[in-house]
Design a protein around this motif. Structure first.
Motif, PDB file in Angstrom:
ATOM      1  N   UNK A 140       0.815  -1.214   0.000  1.00  0.00           N
ATOM      2  CA  UNK A 140       0.000   0.000   0.000  1.00  0.00           C
ATOM      3  C   UNK A 140       0.850   1.267   0.000  1.00  0.00           C
ATOM      4  N   UNK A 141       2.161   1.132   0.102  1.00  0.00           N
ATOM      5  CA  UNK A 141       3.038   2.290  -0.030  1.00  0.00           C
ATOM      6  C   UNK A 141       3.185   3.155   1.205  1.00  0.00           C
ATOM      7  N   UNK A 142       2.968   2.593   2.396  1.00  0.00           N
ATOM      8  CA  UNK A 142       3.189   3.366   3.611  1.00  0.00           C
ATOM      9  C   UNK A 142       1.992   4.180   4.069  1.00  0.00           C
ATOM     10  N   UNK A 143       0.796   3.659   3.883  1.00  0.00           N
ATOM     11  CA  UNK A 143      -0.411   4.394   4.274  1.00  0.00           C
ATOM     12  C   UNK A 143      -0.562   4.400   5.798  1.00  0.00           C
ATOM     13  N   UNK A 144      -1.421   5.295   6.287  1.00  0.00           N
ATOM     14  CA  UNK A 144      -1.804   5.291   7.694  1.00  0.00           C
ATOM     15  C   UNK A 144      -3.063   4.440   7.790  1.00  0.00           C
ATOM     16  N   UNK A 145      -3.022   3.314   8.511  1.00  0.00           N
ATOM     17  CA  UNK A 145      -4.211   2.448   8.581  1.00  0.00           C
ATOM     18  C   UNK A 145      -5.465   3.172   9.058  1.00  0.00           C
ATOM     19  N   UNK A 146      -5.285   4.174   9.922  1.00  0.00           N
ATOM     20  CA  UNK A 146      -6.441   4.893  10.457  1.00  0.00           C
ATOM     21  C   UNK A 146      -7.203   5.643   9.376  1.00  0.00           C
ATOM     22  N   UNK A 147      -6.568   5.868   8.229  1.00  0.00           N
ATOM     23  CA  UNK A 147      -7.208   6.620   7.146  1.00  0.00           C
ATOM     24  C   UNK A 147      -8.065   5.742   6.250  1.00  0.00           C
ATOM     25  N   UNK A 148      -8.068   4.424   6.490  1.00  0.00           N
ATOM     26  CA  UNK A 148      -8.829   3.496   5.650  1.00  0.00           C
ATOM     27  C   UNK A 148      -9.754   2.653   6.523  1.00  0.00           C
ATOM     28  N   UNK A 149     -11.054   2.766   6.354  1.00  0.00           N
ATOM     29  CA  UNK A 149     -11.998   2.000   7.175  1.00  0.00           C
ATOM     30  C   UNK A 149     -11.725   0.490   7.163  1.00  0.00           C
ATOM     31  N   UNK A 150     -11.261  -0.028   6.039  1.00  0.00           N
ATOM     32  CA  UNK A 150     -11.018  -1.467   5.948  1.00  0.00           C
ATOM     33  C   UNK A 150      -9.826  -1.905   6.787  1.00  0.00           C
ATOM     34  N   UNK A 151      -8.948  -0.972   7.133  1.00  0.00           N
ATOM     35  CA  UNK A 151      -7.731  -1.294   7.889  1.00  0.00           C
ATOM     36  C   UNK A 151      -7.796  -0.844   9.337  1.00  0.00           C
ATOM     37  N   UNK A 152      -8.500   0.235   9.604  1.00  0.00           N
ATOM     38  CA  UNK A 152      -8.428   0.893  10.916  1.00  0.00           C
ATOM     39  C   UNK A 152      -8.764  -0.048  12.070  1.00  0.00           C
ATOM     40  N   UNK A 153      -9.921  -0.707  12.007  1.00  0.00           N
ATOM     41  CA  UNK A 153     -10.362  -1.538  13.126  1.00  0.00           C
ATOM     42  C   UNK A 153      -9.474  -2.765  13.346  1.00  0.00           C
ATOM     43  N   UNK A 154      -9.200  -3.580  12.311  1.00  0.00           N
ATOM     44  CA  UNK A 154      -8.358  -4.756  12.565  1.00  0.00           C
ATOM     45  C   UNK A 154      -6.931  -4.390  12.964  1.00  0.00           C
ATOM     46  N   UNK A 155      -6.396  -3.295  12.420  1.00  0.00           N
ATOM     47  CA  UNK A 155      -5.026  -2.905  12.783  1.00  0.00           C
ATOM     48  C   UNK A 155      -4.981  -2.475  14.253  1.00  0.00           C
ATOM     49  N   UNK A 156      -5.930  -1.634  14.675  1.00  0.00           N
ATOM     50  CA  UNK A 156      -5.955  -1.181  16.061  1.00  0.00           C
ATOM     51  C   UNK A 156      -6.161  -2.354  17.014  1.00  0.00           C
ATOM     52  N   UNK A 189       3.161   5.755  16.646  1.00  0.00           N
ATOM     53  CA  UNK A 189       2.942   6.691  17.735  1.00  0.00           C
ATOM     54  C   UNK A 189       1.663   6.361  18.497  1.00  0.00           C
ATOM     55  N   UNK A 190       0.597   6.018  17.774  1.00  0.00           N
ATOM     56  CA  UNK A 190      -0.652   5.650  18.441  1.00  0.00           C
ATOM     57  C   UNK A 190      -0.492   4.353  19.227  1.00  0.00           C
ATOM     58  N   UNK A 191       0.200   3.392  18.627  1.00  0.00           N
ATOM     59  CA  UNK A 191       0.370   2.098  19.298  1.00  0.00           C
ATOM     60  C   UNK A 191       1.170   2.248  20.588  1.00  0.00           C
ATOM     61  N   UNK A 192       2.244   3.016  20.554  1.00  0.00           N
ATOM     62  CA  UNK A 192       3.061   3.161  21.762  1.00  0.00           C
ATOM     63  C   UNK A 192       2.303   3.905  22.859  1.00  0.00           C
ATOM     64  N   UNK A 193       1.452   4.843  22.477  1.00  0.00           N
ATOM     65  CA  UNK A 193       0.628   5.516  23.485  1.00  0.00           C
ATOM     66  C   UNK A 193      -0.363   4.521  24.094  1.00  0.00           C
ATOM     67  N   UNK A 194      -0.909   3.643  23.278  1.00  0.00           N
ATOM     68  CA  UNK A 194      -1.822   2.614  23.778  1.00  0.00           C
ATOM     69  C   UNK A 194      -1.098   1.685  24.746  1.00  0.00           C
ATOM     70  N   UNK A 195       0.102   1.260  24.346  1.00  0.00           N
ATOM     71  CA  UNK A 195       0.862   0.351  25.206  1.00  0.00           C
ATOM     72  C   UNK A 195       1.286   1.031  26.500  1.00  0.00           C
ATOM     73  N   UNK A 196       1.601   2.306  26.397  1.00  0.00           N
ATOM     74  CA  UNK A 196       2.001   3.065  27.580  1.00  0.00           C
ATOM     75  C   UNK A 196       0.858   3.152  28.586  1.00  0.00           C
ATOM     76  N   UNK A 197      -0.375   3.226  28.092  1.00  0.00           N
ATOM     77  CA  UNK A 197      -1.536   3.338  28.964  1.00  0.00           C
ATOM     78  C   UNK A 197      -1.976   1.984  29.526  1.00  0.00           C
ATOM     79  N   UNK A 198      -1.352   0.903  29.056  1.00  0.00           N
ATOM     80  CA  UNK A 198      -1.710  -0.438  29.518  1.00  0.00           C
ATOM     81  C   UNK A 198      -1.217  -0.627  30.955  1.00  0.00           C
TER      82      UNK A 198
END
Length: 286
Positions: A140-156, A189-198
């Protein structure tokens, strides 16, 4: 006399125009030198002024910026200073650019969902599915998963499984970083913030250490290297060494600019008894 300069990467040039009667004159060259002088004669002063106006406009379009009037070319800098100037470092792209169509985005979403559904399966199957998902994301060339509905939920959801309850299936951090290395750094960046809050103790040690670099892109790349396990068929030691040799100058330059050093960074990481992490840290400092 007006003076224009262009500084970009290895280019460092000046350009100074003037009109004397019916003659258009420019002095140009590398900043820090006296430069060269060229003259061009015209039928009359009006024609020379038209040339002057045209050339100034051209230089501005090329990226030259006016720095002042009445300035003579600067004296040449000491040779030692020129020799000491480090070349500009350009960090290579992690993922080749692409313009993905909806079919590729949909395929990547399906690969992520398949991995999520089988996290409780045998490790070899999780590894195979994680590799398949990583390849689908890279296409996909380095997209942000959050910008695509098909990717956002499973990636998060997969990122949440890194620190989630073991009973629900865990995604090994090395696989999570493989996925993160295939997409835009904003996802890291989003993932590390999530892990930090764990809950305390859930954040992977290597991730917490790399965050101290203060640069998300470098942190992602260093964390991925620390987590990689060639002994578990995640890659090869030769490939690991090659990637680190490319990244190392950038990390050293970044740390140096912050008043630190690579050895200080490595020494500040508590491996927490993780033998693999200790081995990787030693390789970073080799």
């Amino acid at each position: 006399m007006r003076r224009f300069e262009f500084v970009d990467g290895n280019s460092s040039k000046f350009w100074m125009p003037e009109v004397q009667g019916a003659t258009f004159i420019v002095t140009y060259g590398r900043i820090g030198t006296a430069g060269q002088r060229k003259e061009k004669a015209f039928p009359d002063e009006e024609a020379a002024l038209r040339e002057y106006t045209k050339k100034v406009a051209e230089k501005v379009r090329e990226g030259y910026a006016e720095v002042g009037a009445g300035e003579a070319p600067a004296a040449p800098p000491p040779k030692a200073a020129v020799a000491a100037a480090p070349p500009k470092l350009v960090l290579p792209r992690r993922v080749a650019p692409a313009t993905p169509g909806p079919e590729l985005v949909s395929a990547a979403g399906a690969a992520l969902a398949s991995l999520q559904a089988r996290l409780k399966g045998p490790s070899w199957k999780v590894t195979r599915l994680a590799r398949k998902a990583r390849h689908a994301l890279r296409a996909l060339g380095g997209v942000d998963p959050a910008a695509h509905p098909a990717l956002a939920a499973p990636f998060a959801a997969l990122m949440a499984h890194v620190v989630g309850p073991k009973a629900e299936g865990r995604l090994p951090v090395r696989h999570a970083l493989g996925l993160l290395s295939a997409v835009d750094v904003a996802a890291f960046q989003r993932a590390t913030e999530m892990w930090k809050a764990a809950p305390a103790g859930s954040v992977p040690t290597g991730v917490a250490a790399a965050r101290t670099l203060g640069d998300p892109e470098l942190a992602l790349r260093v964390t991925a290297l620390l987590a990689e396990r060639p002994d578990l068929r995640d890659g090869s030691e030769d490939a690991w060494t090659k990637r680190w040799s490319v990244l190392k100058p950038h990390v050293e330059a970044h740390l140096g600019g912050a008043g630190s050093s690579l050895s200080a960074f490595i020494g500040g990481v508590d491996a927490g008894g993780d033998a693999h992490l200790s081995k990787r840290l030693a390789r970073l400092g080799a």
